[in-house]
Design an enzyme around this catalytic site. Structure first.
Site, PDB file in Angstrom:
ATOM      1  N   ASN A 179       0.714  -1.044  -0.093  1.00 31.57           N
ATOM      2  CA  ASN A 179      -0.138   0.285   0.269  1.00 31.57           C
ATOM      3  C   ASN A 179       0.604   1.352  -0.613  1.00 31.57           C
ATOM      4  O   ASN A 179       0.784   1.959   0.943  1.00 31.57           O
ATOM      5  CB  ASN A 179      -0.778  -0.278   0.986  1.00 31.57           C
ATOM      6  CG  ASN A 179      -2.007  -1.018   0.851  1.00 31.57           C
ATOM      7  OD1 ASN A 179      -2.373  -1.383   0.323  1.00 31.57           O
ATOM      8  ND2 ASN A 179      -1.972  -2.197   2.347  1.00 31.57           N
ATOM      9  N   ARG A 184       7.818   6.979  -1.503  1.00 30.15           N
ATOM     10  CA  ARG A 184       7.446   6.834   0.139  1.00 30.15           C
ATOM     11  C   ARG A 184       8.196   5.596   0.230  1.00 30.15           C
ATOM     12  O   ARG A 184       8.787   5.399   1.668  1.00 30.15           O
ATOM     13  CB  ARG A 184       5.840   6.729   0.078  1.00 30.15           C
ATOM     14  CG  ARG A 184       5.891   6.621   1.675  1.00 30.15           C
ATOM     15  CD  ARG A 184       4.708   7.178   1.527  1.00 30.15           C
ATOM     16  NE  ARG A 184       4.730   7.042   3.497  1.00 30.15           N
ATOM     17  CZ  ARG A 184       3.400   5.977   4.449  1.00 30.15           C
ATOM     18  NH1 ARG A 184       3.066   4.490   3.983  1.00 30.15           N
ATOM     19  NH2 ARG A 184       3.425   5.827   5.708  1.00 30.15           N
ATOM     20  N   ARG A 234       4.213  -1.852   9.264  1.00 31.25           N
ATOM     21  CA  ARG A 234       5.803  -3.119   8.475  1.00 31.25           C
ATOM     22  C   ARG A 234       6.424  -3.232   9.129  1.00 31.25           C
ATOM     23  O   ARG A 234       7.542  -4.557   8.723  1.00 31.25           O
ATOM     24  CB  ARG A 234       5.443  -2.238   6.979  1.00 31.25           C
ATOM     25  CG  ARG A 234       4.682  -1.811   5.473  1.00 31.25           C
ATOM     26  CD  ARG A 234       4.773  -1.209   4.645  1.00 31.25           C
ATOM     27  NE  ARG A 234       3.923  -0.321   4.261  1.00 31.25           N
ATOM     28  CZ  ARG A 234       3.351   0.363   5.330  1.00 31.25           C
ATOM     29  NH1 ARG A 234       3.508   1.453   5.558  1.00 31.25           N
ATOM     30  NH2 ARG A 234       2.314   1.280   4.097  1.00 31.25           N
ATOM     31  N   LYS A 278       2.391 -10.353  -4.271  1.00 31.60           N
ATOM     32  CA  LYS A 278       2.943  -9.963  -5.669  1.00 31.60           C
ATOM     33  C   LYS A 278       4.436  -9.658  -4.423  1.00 31.60           C
ATOM     34  O   LYS A 278       5.020  -9.689  -5.598  1.00 31.60           O
ATOM     35  CB  LYS A 278       2.309  -8.488  -5.684  1.00 31.60           C
ATOM     36  CG  LYS A 278       2.896  -7.731  -6.249  1.00 31.60           C
ATOM     37  CD  LYS A 278       2.525  -6.259  -5.584  1.00 31.60           C
ATOM     38  CE  LYS A 278       3.231  -5.645  -5.020  1.00 31.60           C
ATOM     39  NZ  LYS A 278       3.023  -4.052  -4.369  1.00 31.60           N
ATOM     40  N   PRO A 295       4.911  -9.705 -11.024  1.00 29.06           N
ATOM     41  CA  PRO A 295       4.141  -9.504 -10.145  1.00 29.06           C
ATOM     42  C   PRO A 295       3.452  -8.837 -10.863  1.00 29.06           C
ATOM     43  O   PRO A 295       2.736  -7.991 -11.540  1.00 29.06           O
ATOM     44  CB  PRO A 295       5.057  -8.514  -9.846  1.00 29.06           C
ATOM     45  CG  PRO A 295       6.462  -9.174 -10.620  1.00 29.06           C
ATOM     46  CD  PRO A 295       6.394  -9.727 -11.140  1.00 29.06           C
ATOM     47  N   ASP A 297      -0.067  -6.042  -9.668  1.00 28.61           N
ATOM     48  CA  ASP A 297      -0.962  -5.327  -9.165  1.00 28.61           C
ATOM     49  C   ASP A 297      -1.823  -4.747  -9.371  1.00 28.61           C
ATOM     50  O   ASP A 297      -2.231  -5.302 -10.870  1.00 28.61           O
ATOM     51  CB  ASP A 297       0.164  -4.306  -7.923  1.00 28.61           C
ATOM     52  CG  ASP A 297       0.735  -3.563  -9.283  1.00 28.61           C
ATOM     53  OD1 ASP A 297       0.282  -3.630 -10.374  1.00 28.61           O
ATOM     54  OD2 ASP A 297       1.721  -3.063  -9.154  1.00 28.61           O
ATOM     55  N   HIS A 299      -2.076  -2.423 -10.736  1.00 32.55           N
ATOM     56  CA  HIS A 299      -1.432  -1.285 -11.462  1.00 32.55           C
ATOM     57  C   HIS A 299      -1.573  -2.460 -13.096  1.00 32.55           C
ATOM     58  O   HIS A 299      -1.603  -2.169 -14.646  1.00 32.55           O
ATOM     59  CB  HIS A 299      -0.410  -1.158 -11.141  1.00 32.55           C
ATOM     60  CG  HIS A 299      -0.045   0.046 -12.358  1.00 32.55           C
ATOM     61  ND1 HIS A 299      -0.255   1.438 -12.712  1.00 32.55           N
ATOM     62  CD2 HIS A 299       1.418  -0.280 -13.234  1.00 32.55           C
ATOM     63  CE1 HIS A 299      -0.064   1.882 -13.406  1.00 32.55           C
ATOM     64  NE2 HIS A 299       1.162   0.920 -14.499  1.00 32.55           N
ATOM     65  N   PHE A 347       5.082  -2.157 -17.436  1.00 31.99           N
ATOM     66  CA  PHE A 347       5.032  -1.673 -16.161  1.00 31.99           C
ATOM     67  C   PHE A 347       5.577   0.003 -16.015  1.00 31.99           C
ATOM     68  O   PHE A 347       5.102   0.968 -15.940  1.00 31.99           O
ATOM     69  CB  PHE A 347       5.045  -2.076 -14.978  1.00 31.99           C
ATOM     70  CG  PHE A 347       5.632  -1.620 -13.366  1.00 31.99           C
ATOM     71  CD1 PHE A 347       4.216  -1.685 -13.018  1.00 31.99           C
ATOM     72  CD2 PHE A 347       6.272  -1.199 -12.543  1.00 31.99           C
ATOM     73  CE1 PHE A 347       4.025  -1.295 -11.612  1.00 31.99           C
ATOM     74  CE2 PHE A 347       6.130  -0.301 -11.296  1.00 31.99           C
ATOM     75  CZ  PHE A 347       4.890  -0.573 -11.130  1.00 31.99           C
TER      76      PHE A 347
END
Length: 384
Positions: A179, A184, A234, A278, A295, A297, A299, A347
């Site tokens: 997330n 970040r 996390r 993922k 992978p 996701d 997206h 990607f």
């Protein structure tokens, strides 16, 4: 004060290997979210940590240039003194103090006098990291002949190749990715290294640290420390995964997964806290030599539906394991054993930070007035 190296200041401090941009583009490969430790420290110059050393990379049309900095006082030393075991200064309530400048043959660049044997090791490490033995241009041709959408996108986004990262760094970096967005994640990984990693050197007031060991991450105090640094839930996954690896497998376990089949490695990784499909596939693809790992996701799911008429999961709002595997299998069928590499090109092409490349390509197409025959343009079908 030691500074980040620039090729324009003179090539004496640099070494190089032949490498065309079509085989490797540093900006796309290092900036597409598969690694989080590289920063652009000068125009087209990228500085990061690899193999326990700090490197700056840049390239010309047919050459990859690299500069390797000397370590600050030697391995495991802080300002020339042995570092104490345990958590870093941030966790003990103290701020990290500035480290004294590297003083070597050239104070401004932190040059390291190295033997020919060391030079060979560094070149080998660089080739291994970028997997330069894989002929990317040949793969692009294969994918383009099988997939018209890739043929168009790949002509714009050339030189995107998969890294062969250290599995420890790759795993724990992607546990931070849950997330999250790339910038970040970069900040979190930087704080993780500054707190728990061994100091390496300081350049232009930027402190570089090695990635922390599994032993350091398994420390019982790590979770509380990382929560204080903004890692949230996390923090628990990081500490618990490290502790489980140390208690059940040993520090070399992640590296050993390179020698087992893809699905076996993926399932082994999924036994760790905070590791789903993922994250496991990211680790398989980007550090365990599983080039077929794709992978997926939300997206990538959107790319599959938008560009490949993929019907998997239509009407669903969440990406289930079943849909995830269907999309991955479809891409593997389309692109073959290096499907994960091809997927990463698409990607990368969909990231907002690289949209200017598409805009430039569109303008160039208009200038030369390339008009495609409508009968030749058919939408690739990925999922049925």
């Amino acid at each position: 004060m030691s500074q980040h190296a620039l090729l324009s200041a003179g090539a004496k401090a640099w070494r190089s290997i032949p490498c065309f941009r079509a085989e490797l583009r540093l900006d796309l490969t290092l900036g597409c979210g598969q690694t989080f430790r590289w920063r652009e420290t000068g125009k087209d110059h990228w500085t990061g940590v690899m193999g326990g050393r700090v490197w700056t990379l840049t390239q010309t049309e047919d050459t990859l240039w690299y500069h390797v900095y000397s370590r600050q006082g030697g391995p495991g030393l802080v300002n020339g003194q042995k570092r104490k075991a345990g958590l870093g200064p941030q966790c003990s309530g103290k701020r990290l103090k500035g480290m004294k400048d590297v003083k070597e043959e050239d104070d401004e660049l932190g040059l390291d006098t190295v033997s020919s044997e060391q030079e060979e090791k560094e070149e080998k490490l660089l080739r291994d990291y970028f997997q330069l033995s894989v002929k990317l241009v040949d793969l692009y041709k294969e994918w383009s002949s099988a997939d018209q959408h890739f043929n168009h996108t790949g002509s714009i986004f050339t030189g995107v190749r998969m890294l062969r990262q250290d599995p420890v760094e790759c795993l724990f970096s992607f546990i931070c990715s849950s997330n999250n967005h790339i910038s970040r994640i970069q900040g979190m990984v930087e704080r993780l290294c500054n707190t728990l990693g061994t100091p390496l050197c300081t350049l232009d007031d930027t402190h570089y640290h090695d990635f922390p060991s599994i032993q350091a991450l398994a420390d019982s105090k790590v979770e509380a420390c990382l929560r204080d640094l903004g890692f949230g839930y996390r923090a628990r996954f990081l500490q618990q995964s490290a502790n489980l690896i140390m208690s059940s497998h040993g520090p070399d376990w992640l590296h050993s997964l390179r020698s087992v089949p893809y699905l076996q490695a993926r399932e082994a990784l999924r036994t760790l806290p905070g590791v789903g499909l993922k994250v496991a596939d990211c680790v398989c693809l980007m550090s365990l030599e599983k080039s077929e790992a794709v992978p997926v996701d939300t997206h990538v799911w959107q790319i599959a539906k938008r560009d490949y008429s993929c019907a998997a999961g239509n009407g669903q709002k969440t990406l289930t394991d079943k849909v995830y595997n269907e999309i991955g299998d479809s891409f593997r069928k389309l692109w073959g054993p290096y499907a994960g590499w091809a997927h990463s090109v698409l990607f990368c092409a969909d990231l907002k930070k690289f949209q200017n490349l598409k805009e430039v390509a569109i303008k160039e197409e208009k200038i030369v007035e390339v008009v495609a025959d409508p009968e030749d343009v058919s939408e690739s079908s990925l999922c049925h």
